[in-house]
Design an enzyme around this catalytic site. Structure first.
Site, PDB file in Angstrom:
ATOM      1  N   PRO A   3       0.827  -1.212   0.000  1.00  0.00           N
ATOM      2  CA  PRO A   3       0.000   0.000   0.000  1.00  0.00           C
ATOM      3  C   PRO A   3       0.856   1.255   0.000  1.00  0.00           C
ATOM      4  O   PRO A   3       1.974   1.250   0.527  1.00  0.00           O
ATOM      5  CB  PRO A   3      -0.797  -0.101   1.316  1.00  0.00           C
ATOM      6  CG  PRO A   3      -0.041  -1.066   2.169  1.00  0.00           C
ATOM      7  CD  PRO A   3       0.715  -1.978   1.248  1.00  0.00           C
ATOM      8  N   ASP A   4       0.335   2.335  -0.611  1.00  0.00           N
ATOM      9  CA  ASP A   4       1.056   3.604  -0.474  1.00  0.00           C
ATOM     10  C   ASP A   4       0.658   4.238   0.855  1.00  0.00           C
ATOM     11  O   ASP A   4       0.062   3.575   1.718  1.00  0.00           O
ATOM     12  CB  ASP A   4       0.819   4.511  -1.700  1.00  0.00           C
ATOM     13  CG  ASP A   4      -0.613   5.008  -1.809  1.00  0.00           C
ATOM     14  OD1 ASP A   4      -1.397   4.811  -0.871  1.00  0.00           O
ATOM     15  OD2 ASP A   4      -0.949   5.597  -2.856  1.00  0.00           O
ATOM     16  N   PHE A   5       0.981   5.499   1.050  1.00  0.00           N
ATOM     17  CA  PHE A   5       0.723   6.127   2.346  1.00  0.00           C
ATOM     18  C   PHE A   5      -0.570   6.926   2.362  1.00  0.00           C
ATOM     19  O   PHE A   5      -1.348   6.858   3.299  1.00  0.00           O
ATOM     20  CB  PHE A   5       1.904   7.039   2.725  1.00  0.00           C
ATOM     21  CG  PHE A   5       3.154   6.251   2.984  1.00  0.00           C
ATOM     22  CD1 PHE A   5       3.432   5.742   4.233  1.00  0.00           C
ATOM     23  CD2 PHE A   5       4.049   5.985   1.956  1.00  0.00           C
ATOM     24  CE1 PHE A   5       4.551   4.981   4.474  1.00  0.00           C
ATOM     25  CE2 PHE A   5       5.178   5.224   2.163  1.00  0.00           C
ATOM     26  CZ  PHE A   5       5.442   4.725   3.426  1.00  0.00           C
ATOM     27  N   ARG A   6      -0.799   7.711   1.310  1.00  0.00           N
ATOM     28  CA  ARG A   6      -1.841   8.738   1.383  1.00  0.00           C
ATOM     29  C   ARG A   6      -3.073   8.488   0.531  1.00  0.00           C
ATOM     30  O   ARG A   6      -3.989   9.305   0.566  1.00  0.00           O
ATOM     31  CB  ARG A   6      -1.233  10.107   1.040  1.00  0.00           C
ATOM     32  CG  ARG A   6      -0.204  10.542   2.044  1.00  0.00           C
ATOM     33  CD  ARG A   6       0.407  11.897   1.808  1.00  0.00           C
ATOM     34  NE  ARG A   6       1.343  12.179   2.892  1.00  0.00           N
ATOM     35  CZ  ARG A   6       2.571  11.663   2.980  1.00  0.00           C
ATOM     36  NH1 ARG A   6       3.029  10.876   2.033  1.00  0.00           N
ATOM     37  NH2 ARG A   6       3.341  11.948   4.024  1.00  0.00           N
ATOM     38  N   ASN A  19      11.028   5.046  -1.143  1.00  0.00           N
ATOM     39  CA  ASN A  19      10.453   3.791  -0.664  1.00  0.00           C
ATOM     40  C   ASN A  19      11.386   3.062   0.282  1.00  0.00           C
ATOM     41  O   ASN A  19      12.604   3.072   0.116  1.00  0.00           O
ATOM     42  CB  ASN A  19      10.070   2.908  -1.852  1.00  0.00           C
ATOM     43  CG  ASN A  19       9.006   3.576  -2.703  1.00  0.00           C
ATOM     44  OD1 ASN A  19       8.310   4.468  -2.213  1.00  0.00           O
ATOM     45  ND2 ASN A  19       8.874   3.165  -3.950  1.00  0.00           N
ATOM     46  N   ASP A  53      10.685  -0.216   1.015  1.00  0.00           N
ATOM     47  CA  ASP A  53      10.391  -1.638   0.828  1.00  0.00           C
ATOM     48  C   ASP A  53      11.561  -2.408   0.234  1.00  0.00           C
ATOM     49  O   ASP A  53      11.541  -3.640   0.152  1.00  0.00           O
ATOM     50  CB  ASP A  53       9.138  -1.820  -0.048  1.00  0.00           C
ATOM     51  CG  ASP A  53       9.217  -1.019  -1.356  1.00  0.00           C
ATOM     52  OD1 ASP A  53      10.277  -1.065  -2.007  1.00  0.00           O
ATOM     53  OD2 ASP A  53       8.226  -0.354  -1.709  1.00  0.00           O
ATOM     54  N   HIS A  68      14.747   7.889   2.052  1.00  0.00           N
ATOM     55  CA  HIS A  68      14.123   7.720   3.364  1.00  0.00           C
ATOM     56  C   HIS A  68      14.630   6.478   4.079  1.00  0.00           C
ATOM     57  O   HIS A  68      13.964   5.927   4.953  1.00  0.00           O
ATOM     58  CB  HIS A  68      12.589   7.714   3.225  1.00  0.00           C
ATOM     59  CG  HIS A  68      12.041   9.054   2.835  1.00  0.00           C
ATOM     60  ND1 HIS A  68      10.746   9.267   2.443  1.00  0.00           N
ATOM     61  CD2 HIS A  68      12.637  10.274   2.785  1.00  0.00           C
ATOM     62  CE1 HIS A  68      10.568  10.555   2.162  1.00  0.00           C
ATOM     63  NE2 HIS A  68      11.702  11.182   2.360  1.00  0.00           N
TER      64      HIS A  68
HETATM   65  P1  OAD Z   1       2.105   8.800  -1.053  1.00  0.00           P
HETATM   66  O1  OAD Z   1       1.200   7.732  -0.539  1.00  0.00           O
HETATM   67  O2  OAD Z   1       2.090  10.112  -0.372  1.00  0.00           O
HETATM   68  O3  OAD Z   1       1.794   9.078  -2.594  1.00  0.00           O
HETATM   69  C1  OAD Z   1       1.694   8.030  -3.518  1.00  0.00           C
HETATM   70  C2  OAD Z   1       1.218   8.616  -4.831  1.00  0.00           C
HETATM   71  O4  OAD Z   1       1.214   7.587  -5.797  1.00  0.00           O
HETATM   72  C3  OAD Z   1      -0.212   9.175  -4.757  1.00  0.00           C
HETATM   73  O5  OAD Z   1      -0.297  10.359  -5.511  1.00  0.00           O
HETATM   74  C4  OAD Z   1      -1.040   8.042  -5.387  1.00  0.00           C
HETATM   75  O6  OAD Z   1      -2.223   8.491  -6.013  1.00  0.00           O
HETATM   76  C5  OAD Z   1      -0.062   7.536  -6.413  1.00  0.00           C
HETATM   77  N1  OAD Z   1      -0.289   6.132  -6.796  1.00  0.00           N
HETATM   78  C6  OAD Z   1      -0.444   5.050  -6.011  1.00  0.00           C
HETATM   79  N2  OAD Z   1      -0.582   3.944  -6.742  1.00  0.00           N
HETATM   80  C7  OAD Z   1      -0.525   4.327  -8.039  1.00  0.00           C
HETATM   81  C8  OAD Z   1      -0.621   3.650  -9.290  1.00  0.00           C
HETATM   82  N3  OAD Z   1      -0.771   2.345  -9.353  1.00  0.00           N
HETATM   83  N4  OAD Z   1      -0.517   4.384 -10.406  1.00  0.00           N
HETATM   84  C9  OAD Z   1      -0.354   5.736 -10.369  1.00  0.00           C
HETATM   85  N5  OAD Z   1      -0.255   6.434  -9.224  1.00  0.00           N
HETATM   86  C10 OAD Z   1      -0.335   5.742  -8.069  1.00  0.00           C
HETATM   87  O7  OAD Z   1       3.576   8.164  -1.087  1.00  0.00           O
HETATM   88  P2  OAD Z   1       4.960   8.933  -1.195  1.00  0.00           P
HETATM   89  O8  OAD Z   1       4.842  10.120  -2.074  1.00  0.00           O
HETATM   90  O9  OAD Z   1       5.976   7.913  -1.532  1.00  0.00           O
HETATM   91  O10 OAD Z   1       7.929   8.387   4.512  1.00  0.00           O
HETATM   92  O11 OAD Z   1       5.153   9.415   0.301  1.00  0.00           O
HETATM   93  C11 OAD Z   1       6.335  10.069   0.699  1.00  0.00           C
HETATM   94  C12 OAD Z   1       6.729   9.678   2.093  1.00  0.00           C
HETATM   95  O12 OAD Z   1       5.633   9.874   2.973  1.00  0.00           O
HETATM   96  C13 OAD Z   1       7.073   8.218   2.264  1.00  0.00           C
HETATM   97  O13 OAD Z   1       8.402   7.917   1.899  1.00  0.00           O
HETATM   98  C14 OAD Z   1       6.825   7.957   3.716  1.00  0.00           C
HETATM   99  C15 OAD Z   1       5.624   8.837   3.975  1.00  0.00           C
HETATM  100  O14 OAD Z   1       5.590   9.424   5.219  1.00  0.00           O
HETATM  101  C16 OAD Z   1       8.653   7.440   5.166  1.00  0.00           C
HETATM  102  O15 OAD Z   1       8.508   6.258   4.997  1.00  0.00           O
HETATM  103  C17 OAD Z   1       9.672   7.960   6.089  1.00  0.00           C
END
Ligand code: OAD
Ligand code: ZN
Length: 312
Positions: free
Chosen positions: A69-72, A143, A145, A164
């Site tokens: 999963p992503d974060f946001r 990332n 992971d 990170h």
């Molecule tokens: P986010 O979860 O903030 O953003 C992920 C982005 O990818 C969002 O805009 C989603 O819409 C997009 N996304 C997800 N899946 C996708 C897909 N299959 N195709 C296209 N877009 C997709 O994640 P990061 O930007 O990586 O910190 O977050 C930055 C940091 O915030 C992370 O490194 C983490 C967190 O706090 C630490 O782990 C220290």
């Protein structure tokens, strides 16, 4: 630019303007319109050798196709699913002051998050192909992971900046001794907080928490970004500093290609003439680029060759 990992700045507070939407054609990958670069122009720049120093900035969106999963993302993102940890607010799980007060939620999450059974996907292999072709100047990833360095993805350590941090090593929060990540894993797997064998302090994986300094390798950006002749930004919300601001560090003449579900960061509030946005699924976007480059067969061969090799 501050060099500790910072909370996202709400756009309204930062005085940013809300999206100035790019022309619809900008996301279509069709032919150039009104001087705007499109995906096929980017492919041509790579294909003709006009761009040979490609910097990639990646976020959690490149790992969602691997099942992480992503974060946001609302609903599916990690920050929407932390209720069980009774945190004051979701980001507290990656906050140093909270960790010092109560490290248990982080380790409970680390147990679930830790690399192990997920494999690199087509995005990782695309970046690897850029490297194999001598085009990758550096991959900056947020990332944790570890998928970029899995042997099957094979992006060499010299080309990788894990901005990170990672679970590969860990540091005692009291005596600062460093330990291989493996050494604390048995404890974490058993649901215990790992303690330093020397001083009994809590040992924290070398993940960069909010409020912590960035790793030394992050500062390669000072050299890399001014040298880059193409910037690819894949699967990130560009909400966390100082990482997000790196995309402003390439020269204005350098094309920046964003492939993401949403139009984020400066692509929304301060687009440049040379910006290209492919809004939608990152796998589809990258596959289209690969097709335009004529690399589809090579990609398939690479994936077939390497897919069996993943190991941690
Ligand atoms: P986010 O979860 O903030 O953003 C992920 C982005 O990818 C969002 O805009 C989603 O819409 C997009 N996304 C997800 N899946 C996708 C897909 N299959 N195709 C296209 N877009 C997709 O994640 P990061 O930007 O990586 O910190 O977050 C930055 C940091 O915030 C992370 O490194 C983490 C967190 O706090 C630490 O782990 C220290
Ligand atoms: Zn110690």
């Amino acid at each position: 630019m501050a060099h500790v990992c910072r909370f996202p700045v709400p756009l309204s507070v930062a005085g940013r303007r809300w999206p100035m939407f790019l022309p619809a054609a900008a996301g279509s990958g069709g032919g150039s319109e009104k001087g705007k670069l499109l995906l096929q122009d980017v492919a041509e720049l790579i294909g003709t050798g006009a761009c040979r120093r490609v910097v990639v900035m990646a976020g959690a969106g490149i790992s969602t196709p691997s099942g992480i999963p992503d974060f946001r993302s609302p609903g599916s993102g990690l920050y929407s699913n932390l209720q069980q940890y009774s945190l004051p607010y979701p980001e507290a799980i990656f906050e140093l002051t909270f960790f010092c007060h109560n490290p248990k939620p982080f380790f409970a999450l680390a147990k679930e998050l830790r690399p192990g059974n997920c494999r690199p996907n087509v995005i990782h292999y695309f970046i690897r192909l850029l490297h194999d072709k001598g085009l990758l100047l550096r991959l900056y990833t947020q990332n944790i992971d570890g998928l970029e360095r899995v042997s099957a993805a094979g992006i060499p350590a010299s080309k990788l900046v894990e901005a990170h941090g990672s679970f590969a090593s860990a540091t005692c929060t009291v005596c600062q001794r460093s330990w291989p990540g493996e050494d604390i894993w048995a404890e974490v797997k058993e649901g215990r907080v790992p303690l330093c064998p020397v001083c009994t302090g809590v040992v924290k994986p070398d993940i960069v928490f909010f409020g912590e300094p960035m790793p030394q390798r992050f500062f390669l950006h000072v050299v890399d970004f001014p040298m880059a002749d193409l910037l690819l930004i894949l699967g990130t919300s560009l909400e966390v500093e100082p990482f997000a601001s790196l995309c402003e560090a390439v020269r204005h003449s350098v094309p920046r290609l964003l492939i993401n579900r949403e139009v984020v960061g400066p692509f929304a509030w301060r687009p440049r003439v040379q910006d290209v946005v492919v809004q939608g699924d990152v796998v589809e976007g990258v596959q289209r680029l690969v097709e335009l480059l004529g690399w589809t067969e090579e990609m398939q061969d690479l994936i077939q060759r390497e897919a069996g090799k993943a190991s941690f």
